[in-house]
Scaffold this motif. Sequence first.
Motif, PDB file in Angstrom:
ATOM      1  N   GLY A 131       0.778  -1.228   0.000  1.00  0.00           N
ATOM      2  CA  GLY A 131       0.000   0.000   0.000  1.00  0.00           C
ATOM      3  C   GLY A 131       0.810   1.278   0.000  1.00  0.00           C
ATOM      4  O   GLY A 131       0.315   2.323   0.415  1.00  0.00           O
ATOM      5  N   GLY A 132       2.054   1.222  -0.436  1.00  0.00           N
ATOM      6  CA  GLY A 132       2.898   2.411  -0.467  1.00  0.00           C
ATOM      7  C   GLY A 132       2.346   3.486  -1.390  1.00  0.00           C
ATOM      8  O   GLY A 132       1.692   3.187  -2.394  1.00  0.00           O
ATOM      9  N   PRO A 133       2.606   4.761  -1.067  1.00  0.00           N
ATOM     10  CA  PRO A 133       2.101   5.883  -1.867  1.00  0.00           C
ATOM     11  C   PRO A 133       2.989   6.122  -3.093  1.00  0.00           C
ATOM     12  O   PRO A 133       4.016   6.793  -3.008  1.00  0.00           O
ATOM     13  CB  PRO A 133       2.161   7.056  -0.892  1.00  0.00           C
ATOM     14  N   LEU A 134       2.602   5.593  -4.239  1.00  0.00           N
ATOM     15  CA  LEU A 134       3.444   5.691  -5.427  1.00  0.00           C
ATOM     16  C   LEU A 134       3.674   7.121  -5.890  1.00  0.00           C
ATOM     17  O   LEU A 134       4.705   7.410  -6.502  1.00  0.00           O
ATOM     18  CB  LEU A 134       2.862   4.852  -6.564  1.00  0.00           C
ATOM     19  N   ALA A 135       2.773   8.035  -5.591  1.00  0.00           N
ATOM     20  CA  ALA A 135       2.986   9.442  -5.981  1.00  0.00           C
ATOM     21  C   ALA A 135       4.213  10.026  -5.289  1.00  0.00           C
ATOM     22  O   ALA A 135       4.812  10.976  -5.788  1.00  0.00           O
ATOM     23  CB  ALA A 135       1.755  10.286  -5.675  1.00  0.00           C
ATOM     24  N   ASP A 136       4.615   9.446  -4.154  1.00  0.00           N
ATOM     25  CA  ASP A 136       5.785   9.924  -3.417  1.00  0.00           C
ATOM     26  C   ASP A 136       7.073   9.238  -3.852  1.00  0.00           C
ATOM     27  O   ASP A 136       8.145   9.538  -3.331  1.00  0.00           O
ATOM     28  CB  ASP A 136       5.596   9.702  -1.912  1.00  0.00           C
ATOM     29  N   GLY A 137       6.973   8.300  -4.790  1.00  0.00           N
ATOM     30  CA  GLY A 137       8.141   7.552  -5.225  1.00  0.00           C
ATOM     31  C   GLY A 137       9.045   8.352  -6.138  1.00  0.00           C
ATOM     32  O   GLY A 137       8.656   9.385  -6.696  1.00  0.00           O
ATOM     33  N   LEU A 138      10.277   7.865  -6.303  1.00  0.00           N
ATOM     34  CA  LEU A 138      11.228   8.486  -7.215  1.00  0.00           C
ATOM     35  C   LEU A 138      10.886   8.062  -8.627  1.00  0.00           C
ATOM     36  O   LEU A 138      10.727   6.869  -8.903  1.00  0.00           O
ATOM     37  CB  LEU A 138      12.647   8.060  -6.867  1.00  0.00           C
ATOM     38  N   ALA A 139      10.794   9.036  -9.539  1.00  0.00           N
ATOM     39  CA  ALA A 139      10.433   8.741 -10.925  1.00  0.00           C
ATOM     40  C   ALA A 139      11.503   9.260 -11.875  1.00  0.00           C
ATOM     41  O   ALA A 139      12.084  10.322 -11.651  1.00  0.00           O
ATOM     42  CB  ALA A 139       9.083   9.380 -11.257  1.00  0.00           C
ATOM     43  N   ASP A 140      11.768   8.465 -12.911  1.00  0.00           N
ATOM     44  CA  ASP A 140      12.561   8.965 -14.024  1.00  0.00           C
ATOM     45  C   ASP A 140      11.655   8.891 -15.252  1.00  0.00           C
ATOM     46  O   ASP A 140      10.440   8.822 -15.107  1.00  0.00           O
ATOM     47  CB  ASP A 140      13.883   8.195 -14.181  1.00  0.00           C
ATOM     48  N   ASN A 141      12.188   8.867 -16.448  1.00  0.00           N
ATOM     49  CA  ASN A 141      11.328   8.833 -17.627  1.00  0.00           C
ATOM     50  C   ASN A 141      10.790   7.443 -17.937  1.00  0.00           C
ATOM     51  O   ASN A 141      10.038   7.281 -18.889  1.00  0.00           O
ATOM     52  CB  ASN A 141      12.069   9.387 -18.846  1.00  0.00           C
ATOM     53  N   HIS A 142      11.148   6.434 -17.129  1.00  0.00           N
ATOM     54  CA  HIS A 142      10.737   5.065 -17.430  1.00  0.00           C
ATOM     55  C   HIS A 142       9.983   4.379 -16.296  1.00  0.00           C
ATOM     56  O   HIS A 142       9.050   3.632 -16.556  1.00  0.00           O
ATOM     57  CB  HIS A 142      11.950   4.221 -17.817  1.00  0.00           C
ATOM     58  N   VAL A 143      10.408   4.597 -15.053  1.00  0.00           N
ATOM     59  CA  VAL A 143       9.811   3.890 -13.921  1.00  0.00           C
ATOM     60  C   VAL A 143       9.604   4.829 -12.739  1.00  0.00           C
ATOM     61  O   VAL A 143      10.220   5.890 -12.650  1.00  0.00           O
ATOM     62  CB  VAL A 143      10.678   2.692 -13.450  1.00  0.00           C
TER      63      VAL A 143
END
Length: 105
Positions: A48-60
Amino acid sequence: MTGHLIGHLDEIPVGEGRAYAVDGAQVAVYRLRDGTVRALAAVCPHLGGPLADGLADNHVVVCPLHGRAFDLITGRETGGGPGVCAYDATVDADGAIRVAVRSVT
C-alpha cells in the motif's frame, strides 16, 4: 483525448508525482523531465505504499516503502510482481492535465 480534468501542470514539480482522486480511483500523476505526464494507480500492491511519493525517471517510478519499480507506461512491476493500472494522461495547450479512467493495461 477526453478525460477528467484534474489540475494544472504547474501543480506538479518536474520529476515528481501527485495523487488525485479521479472518478473514484486514486491516481498518481507524474511530470517527467522530458515534458510528458504519466499516470498510474496511486497505491503499490505490495504493502500500500504511496506511489505518488516515489522516485520517478522517464521510465519507472520506485515505491518509497520497499523499492519496487513500476513501468510508467504499462504499470508492470519490473521484477515480475503484481503491477498497477496505467492510465492515459495528457496536457492541454493551456497546461490542464486530463486523465482517462479507463485502464490502458
